[in-house]
Scaffold this active site. Structure first.
Site, PDB file in Angstrom:
ATOM      1  N   VAL A 113       0.830  -1.195   0.000  1.00  0.00           N
ATOM      2  CA  VAL A 113       0.000   0.000   0.000  1.00  0.00           C
ATOM      3  C   VAL A 113       0.868   1.249   0.000  1.00  0.00           C
ATOM      4  O   VAL A 113       0.589   2.226  -0.704  1.00  0.00           O
ATOM      5  CB  VAL A 113      -0.927   0.008   1.234  1.00  0.00           C
ATOM      6  N   GLU A 114       1.923   1.223   0.772  1.00  0.00           N
ATOM      7  CA  GLU A 114       2.759   2.411   0.954  1.00  0.00           C
ATOM      8  C   GLU A 114       3.590   2.746  -0.279  1.00  0.00           C
ATOM      9  O   GLU A 114       3.660   3.905  -0.697  1.00  0.00           O
ATOM     10  CB  GLU A 114       3.702   2.211   2.156  1.00  0.00           C
ATOM     11  N   SER A 115       4.247   1.743  -0.850  1.00  0.00           N
ATOM     12  CA  SER A 115       5.276   2.037  -1.856  1.00  0.00           C
ATOM     13  C   SER A 115       5.339   1.033  -2.985  1.00  0.00           C
ATOM     14  O   SER A 115       6.226   1.150  -3.832  1.00  0.00           O
ATOM     15  CB  SER A 115       6.639   2.059  -1.166  1.00  0.00           C
TER      16      SER A 115
ATOM     17  N   TYR B  97      -6.823   4.344   2.523  1.00  0.00           N
ATOM     18  CA  TYR B  97      -5.590   3.665   2.908  1.00  0.00           C
ATOM     19  C   TYR B  97      -5.878   2.341   3.634  1.00  0.00           C
ATOM     20  O   TYR B  97      -5.365   1.279   3.241  1.00  0.00           O
ATOM     21  CB  TYR B  97      -4.786   4.606   3.796  1.00  0.00           C
TER      22      TYR B  97
END
Length: 536
Positions: free
Chosen positions: A143-145, A248
């Site tokens: 999800v982040e990167s 998110y």
């Protein structure tokens, strides 16, 4: 008489129930049973009777061989190790469904993510299990990167865990010229799990903790208090949070749901072998990455990818002196390090100080830092004298070979074609991205992206920015030329001659129309040769 008949019938029924399927249906009296007690029964009959006894008494049946179940840690595929330990409840709502549909509709994206995750995922899963944290957290870097260790977001967040500078330093990650701990997968993973644990301890709710990881604990706390004062529910789904945060948490839950029910969704992520891939190798001091690659049998770019926290051609002189390498390569490097001296780990130049030189000037020449030169020469201050000799650490190979260093990555980013032509802008004191985006009539976020920075990053005077102009798919033939100003020239006359605007000439050359042009002055012009109507 009736009683006698009933007793006889009861005895007959009982005897029939106790016979085996192969027995004949005969009724015997008690006397006959006693007489037959001394008669030898064939072994087959004895075994048959034993079997019948066991059927009537299940506790006597010999247990079947137990088939050993594979533990999650013994799974062959690392995704299955994660899947079997997923536990977060996943609601069926539109927000989760939207994110799930995206991932299901983009299997190629998930394949790319799995390839990036493969070297690091086993280490991450092991650390999560050691702390008894939810295994859903292993999916968070997706999800982040998208598991890109060089990812850099609009909020100045970097690395697979996307730490911003303030939080990174709070959790022990150094950020300096040599090293950025946010991109060091080893250090950043420990810091991220520390941070997530602290957030969960604060909120006692993993969804709140995840939301706070994205948008900050204070913001989530304020949203909870607002709902509580208004008498509204305070669960994550009821909170008024930024749009990015509202998506998110559902992204993570959607990934967990797809993995947990992959058979239902007919999805199979690229397998990752469930065993360690990388091992930590510690060195006593700074080491040249090219030398480490050579001695371990790796390509330099591959080694730097596994150790993406290092900004330059070597590890930080102040540490960490740590490299992550595939197991076989780690063993080769360790064997070489056994007999290597500290002076063997970097290449050294003997530099004679010239008049007017300073440590900073010398450091720039050799692409190192003044502090590194001080350390190497046991200097306590910055005072050096002409004629003195200094040992200076320097790269063993050409700087272009260190393609994943900060300078080379920036150069590649700025050179990537984003328009029909580009303008080089040297930052002056007081410049901001907002002002420059207005000046060059470009999107602020695009301007930041072209230069590998975030929109909120401060600009350093003297640094060069690239500004792309025009459509990359222009129908004309553009050329960058340098025009030498002639006597009597004006911006208007030059603009008319080359079919460009005065404003374009100002942008390309960072000049103002109020400035006088001097004969012999050279101007950069971007011209479409198919539209020129006048001779040069």
């Amino acid at each position: 008489m009736k009683k006698l008949i009933m007793l006889t019938l009861s005895a007959s029924v009982l005897a029939a129930c106790q016979s085996t399927p192969t027995d004949t249906a005969t009724t015997t009296t008690t006397t006959q049973q006693d007489q037959s007690a001394n008669v030898k029964v064939p072994r087959a009959k004895q075994a048959d009777a034993k079997s019948q006894t066991q059927l009537l008494n299940p506790e006597l049946i010999a247990p079947l061989p137990v088939v050993e179940k594979v533990t999650p840690q013994e799974e062959a595929d690392l995704w299955q190790r994660i899947r079997r330990q997923l536990a977060m409840p996943i609601p069926e709502n539109a927000r989760v469904e939207a994110q799930r549909n995206f991932y299901l509709q983009h299997p190629a994206y998930m394949d790319r993510v799995a390839k990036r995750a493969a070297p690091f995922m086993h280490f991450i899963v092991e650390e999560i299990e050691k702390r008894s944290l939810p295994l859903e957290l292993a999916l968070l870097p997706i999800v982040e990167s998208a598991f890109d260790p060089f990812a850099y977001s609009h909020g100045s967040a970097a690395g697979i865990w996307q730490f911003i500078p303030g939080t990174a330093r709070q959790y022990g990650l150094d950020i300096n010229w040599w090293y950025d701990g946010r991109r060091d997968v080893y250090s950043a993973t420990h810091a991220a799990l520390d941070y997530l644990t602290a957030l969960n301890n604060r909120f006692d709710n993993w969804l709140h903790a995840l939301a706070a990881y994205n948008s900050g604990g204070g913001r989530v706390n304020s949203a909870i208090r607002r709902n509580a004062r208004a008498g509204k529910p305070t669960d994550f789904w009821s909170l008024d949070l930024p749009r990015e945060t509202r998506a998110y948490v559902p992204k993570l839950l959607a990934l967990a749901d797809i993995l947990r029910h992959q058979d239902n969704y007919q999805v199979s992520w690229l397998p990752i072998e469930n065993k360690p891939y990388l091992r930590v190798v510690e060195t006593d001091s700074q080491i040249d990455l090219a030398l480490a690659a050579e001695m371990s049998g790796l390509e330099l770019e591959q080694l730097h990818h596994y150790n993406s926290g290092y900004n330059r051609w070597a590890t930080d002189p102040d540490g960490p002196h740590r490299l992550l390498l595939p197991l076989a390569n780690a063993e080769r490097l360790e064997q070489w390090l056994v007999n290597a001296e500290q002076s063997d780990l970097v290449r050294w130049h003997r530099h004679k100080v010239k008049s007017g030189e300073s440590l900073i000037v010398i450091a720039k020449q050799y692409h190192t830092t003044a502090h590194a030169i001080q350390q190497a020469n046991n200097l306590t201050g910055h005072l050096i004298r002409a004629g003195d000799y200094l040992l200076v650490p320097a790269a063993a190979r050409e700087l272009d070979d260190y393609s994943l260093s900060a300078d080379q990555r920036l150069s590649a980013t700025q050179s990537r074609q984003q328009g029909s032509y580009k303008i080089d802008h040297t930052i002056k004191r007081g410049d901001t991205l907002w002002d420059l985006s207005r000046k060059y009539d470009v999107n602020l976020r695009q301007l930041a992206k072209w230069n590998g920075i975030a929109p909120t990053d401060p600009l350093r005077p003297g640094r060069k920015l690239v500004v792309w102009q025009g459509d990359e798919k222009t129908s004309g033939v553009t050329r960058s030329i340098h025009y030498q100003v002639r006597s009597g020239d004006s911006l208007a006359r030059i603009a008319n001659r080359f079919n460009v605007t005065i404003r374009d000439i100002e942008k390309w050359n960072q000049i103002n129309r109020s400035n006088y042009l001097q004969p012999g002055q050279r101007l950069k012009l971007i011209v479409d040769v198919t539209r020129m109507t006048n001779d040069i």
